[in-house]
Design an enzyme around this catalytic site. Structure first.
Site, short mmCIF file in Angstrom:
data_model
loop_
_atom_site.label_atom_id
_atom_site.label_comp_id
_atom_site.label_asym_id
_atom_site.label_seq_id
_atom_site.Cartn_x
_atom_site.Cartn_y
_atom_site.Cartn_z
N GLY A 171 1.56 -14.85 -4.28
CA GLY A 171 1.43 -12.92 -4.18
C GLY A 171 2.24 -13.01 -6.05
O GLY A 171 3.34 -13.64 -6.72
N GLU B 282 8.63 -18.80 -1.14
CA GLU B 282 8.82 -19.52 -0.08
C GLU B 282 7.86 -20.22 -0.16
O GLU B 282 7.65 -21.96 0.25
CB GLU B 282 9.85 -19.07 0.78
CG GLU B 282 9.21 -18.13 1.48
CD GLU B 282 8.88 -18.18 2.81
OE1 GLU B 282 9.67 -18.82 3.27
OE2 GLU B 282 9.12 -16.94 2.99
N ILE C 11 8.22 -9.66 -5.15
CA ILE C 11 8.55 -8.24 -5.26
C ILE C 11 9.99 -8.59 -3.95
O ILE C 11 9.83 -8.37 -3.44
CB ILE C 11 7.99 -7.93 -5.02
CG1 ILE C 11 6.71 -8.05 -4.01
CG2 ILE C 11 6.87 -7.50 -6.41
CD1 ILE C 11 5.43 -6.15 -3.45
N ASP C 12 9.21 -9.81 -2.73
CA ASP C 12 9.90 -9.17 -1.13
C ASP C 12 11.78 -10.16 -1.37
O ASP C 12 12.02 -9.57 -0.74
CB ASP C 12 9.22 -10.13 -0.68
CG ASP C 12 8.00 -9.87 -0.02
OD1 ASP C 12 7.60 -8.54 -0.89
OD2 ASP C 12 7.39 -11.06 0.45
N ARG D 160 7.28 18.99 6.51
CA ARG D 160 6.52 17.47 7.50
C ARG D 160 7.46 16.14 7.54
O ARG D 160 8.27 16.37 6.34
CB ARG D 160 5.19 17.26 7.80
CG ARG D 160 4.76 16.92 6.07
CD ARG D 160 3.65 16.53 5.94
NE ARG D 160 2.26 17.41 6.33
CZ ARG D 160 1.12 17.65 4.65
NH1 ARG D 160 1.46 17.64 4.04
NH2 ARG D 160 0.24 18.45 5.74
N MET E 189 5.87 -3.36 1.24
CA MET E 189 5.87 -4.87 1.63
C MET E 189 6.55 -4.97 2.23
O MET E 189 7.88 -4.77 2.39
CB MET E 189 4.99 -5.02 -0.31
CG MET E 189 3.98 -4.98 0.27
SD MET E 189 3.13 -5.97 -1.32
CE MET E 189 0.85 -5.68 -1.38
N ARG F 172 3.29 12.37 8.04
CA ARG F 172 1.63 11.91 7.54
C ARG F 172 2.17 10.32 6.75
O ARG F 172 4.00 10.13 7.14
CB ARG F 172 1.29 12.46 5.98
CG ARG F 172 1.52 13.76 6.31
CD ARG F 172 -0.19 14.22 7.40
NE ARG F 172 -0.40 15.33 7.70
CZ ARG F 172 -0.96 16.57 7.74
NH1 ARG F 172 -1.63 16.11 6.04
NH2 ARG F 172 -1.11 17.35 7.93
N GLN G 43 3.19 -1.75 -5.88
CA GLN G 43 4.68 -1.98 -6.20
C GLN G 43 3.94 -3.69 -6.59
O GLN G 43 5.70 -3.87 -6.98
CB GLN G 43 4.97 -2.89 -4.69
CG GLN G 43 5.66 -1.48 -3.16
CD GLN G 43 5.34 -1.79 -2.43
OE1 GLN G 43 6.41 -1.51 -1.75
NE2 GLN G 43 4.19 -1.67 -1.33
N ARG G 44 3.32 -4.19 -6.79
CA ARG G 44 3.39 -5.60 -7.44
C ARG G 44 2.47 -5.52 -9.04
O ARG G 44 3.22 -6.28 -9.28
CB ARG G 44 2.24 -6.35 -7.10
CG ARG G 44 3.18 -7.41 -5.84
CD ARG G 44 2.43 -7.98 -4.98
NE ARG G 44 1.24 -8.85 -5.28
CZ ARG G 44 0.78 -9.45 -3.93
NH1 ARG G 44 0.73 -9.02 -2.94
NH2 ARG G 44 -0.81 -9.64 -4.61
O1 F6P Z 1 4.46 -11.68 -1.20
C1 F6P Z 1 4.40 -11.16 -1.19
C2 F6P Z 1 3.60 -9.53 -1.16
O2 F6P Z 1 3.59 -8.72 -1.51
C3 F6P Z 1 4.02 -9.84 0.68
O3 F6P Z 1 5.45 -8.31 0.34
C4 F6P Z 1 3.05 -8.58 1.10
O4 F6P Z 1 3.04 -9.15 2.68
C5 F6P Z 1 1.68 -10.16 1.06
O5 F6P Z 1 2.21 -10.28 -0.32
C6 F6P Z 1 0.36 -9.77 0.46
O6 F6P Z 1 -0.72 -10.91 0.38
P1 F6P Z 1 -1.94 -10.85 -0.75
O7 F6P Z 1 -1.56 -11.00 -1.83
O8 F6P Z 1 -2.15 -12.14 0.21
O9 F6P Z 1 -2.15 -9.28 0.28
#
Ligand code: F6P
Length: 341
Positions: A10, A103, A126-127, A162, A169, A265, A273-274
């Site tokens: 990702g 990883e 990002i994780d 609420r 993620m 909600r 986030q990415r």
């Molecule tokens: O590994 C980073 C990440 O953004 C995870 O937090 C998320 O679960 C995954 O990638 C989503 O992956 P994809 O780009 O395959 O939708």
């Protein structure tokens, strides 16, 4: 020496900063020349090689994404994968690789390195769940974006009294949920490492309402109820065997509303986030990783990856596939329980 660079997995903010610093130092200090392999291991399998020089990395430091493209290609899931990669390197006169990935990508790199490929890894995601490094770049940016979102959600939640659930993620690790939840003053933080009790979550939500306060629940996409399973988007898997998540936030809001009678909600932050420009910290870390990775290539220190230990950049062995996940430990999580409810 000719060095190939690839980005896999990702995407995350800071990938371009690594590419830039690898190329700048490699050309200016060591006289290397560079090529890019498109879309992670896919380009290495298909021989998709593109030029990469100082001019082509100009201006990319603040840009999100990756100019080399990325994919979740696992070379070991393709016929003759390792041999095809060797053929690509031989055909283009590539002496060594810099592999920038999480990883999975680095796990494959570790296996290829054990089979004799000359490569150096750089951890990203990002994780923040790659073992061996205190932080990966991309994480700080994601936490900043999630924190800003939580700040904004507080005011709308209060106006309507609420509960608002924020899904962030984090498939196997709750680093984004924990850091953004703490920074954003969440009332409940749920991480994959700690299966949660829905009754307890509802009790925390109720107690918040009793103080005339609207609760914010931050949940990592991989969090699971004690009596339940991960909520999947669909049943498809990528080449590393990962399922697609998302849905736990929606499930939680429905359960909270049903069990407490309060309005609830969900906001799913997803790829926001990415995307976009890396934070200053991520640019700094990515730049340092790139500088040290090209030093490792120069030293012939293959089979290693750059890592942050305190304030030092060190070299550690590449992770074994599937053993590289760094998770939130119980004692860290427990520190913040005083804020729940
Ligand atoms: O590994 C980073 C990440 O953004 C995870 O937090 C998320 O679960 C995954 O990638 C989503 O992956 P994809 O780009 O395959 O939708």
């Amino acid at each position: 020496m000719r060095v190939g660079v690839l980005t896999g997995g990702g995407d995350c903010p800071g990938l371009n900063a690594v590419i830039r610093s690898v190329v700048r130092k490699g050309v200016q200090e060591y006289g290397f020349d560079f090529v890019g392999l498109r879309d992670g291991w896919l380009g290495a399998l298909r021989g998709h090689v593109v030029p990469l020089d100082v001019a082509s990395v100009r201006g990319i430091l603040p840009r999100g994404g990756t100019v080399l493209g990325s994919s979740r290609t696992n070379p070991f899931k393709h016929d003759d994968g390792p041999r095809r990669i060797e053929d690509t390197l031989a055909a283009h006169g590539i002496d060594a690789l810099v592999v920038i990935g999480g990883e999975d990508t680095l796990g494959a790199a570790g296996e290829l390195s054990r089979r004799g490929l000359r490569l150096v890894g750089v951890p990203k995601t990002i994780d923040n769940d790659v073992a061996g490094t205190d932080y990966t770049f991309g994480f700080d940016t994601a936490v900043g974006i999630a924190t800003e979102a939580i700040d904004r959600l507080h005011t709308t939640a209060e106006s309507h009294m609420r509960a608002l659930v924020v899904e962030v993620m984090g498939r196997h690790s709750g680093w984004i949920a924990l850091h953004a939840g703490v920074a954003g003053g969440a009332n409940v933080i749920l991480v994959p490492e700690r299966p949660f009790d829905i009754e307890q979550v509802c009790a925390w939500v109720q107690s918040r309402f009793r103080f005339n306060y609207a609760p914010i629940v931050v949940v990592a996409e991989g969090a699971v109820p004690k009596e339940g399973q991960m909520v999947l988007k669909d049943r498809s898997r990528d080449e590393y065997g990962h399922v697609r998540l998302s849905g736990i936030g929606e499930w939680l809001a429905l359960e909270i509303a049903r069990r407490t009678g309060k309005d609830a909600r969900t906001t799913v932050l997803g790829y926001i986030q990415r995307g976009g420009s890396p934070s200053a910290f991520d640019r700094w870390l990515a730049t340092r990783f790139g500088l040290h990775a090209v030093d490792a290539v120069k030293d012939g220190d293959f089979g290693t990856m750059t890592a942050l230990r305190g304030t030092q950049i060190v070299r550690v062995p590449l992770p074994d596939a599937h053993t590289g996940t760094k998770v939130v430990d119980d004692s860290l999580y427990d520190e913040f329980e005083v804020f729940f409810g």
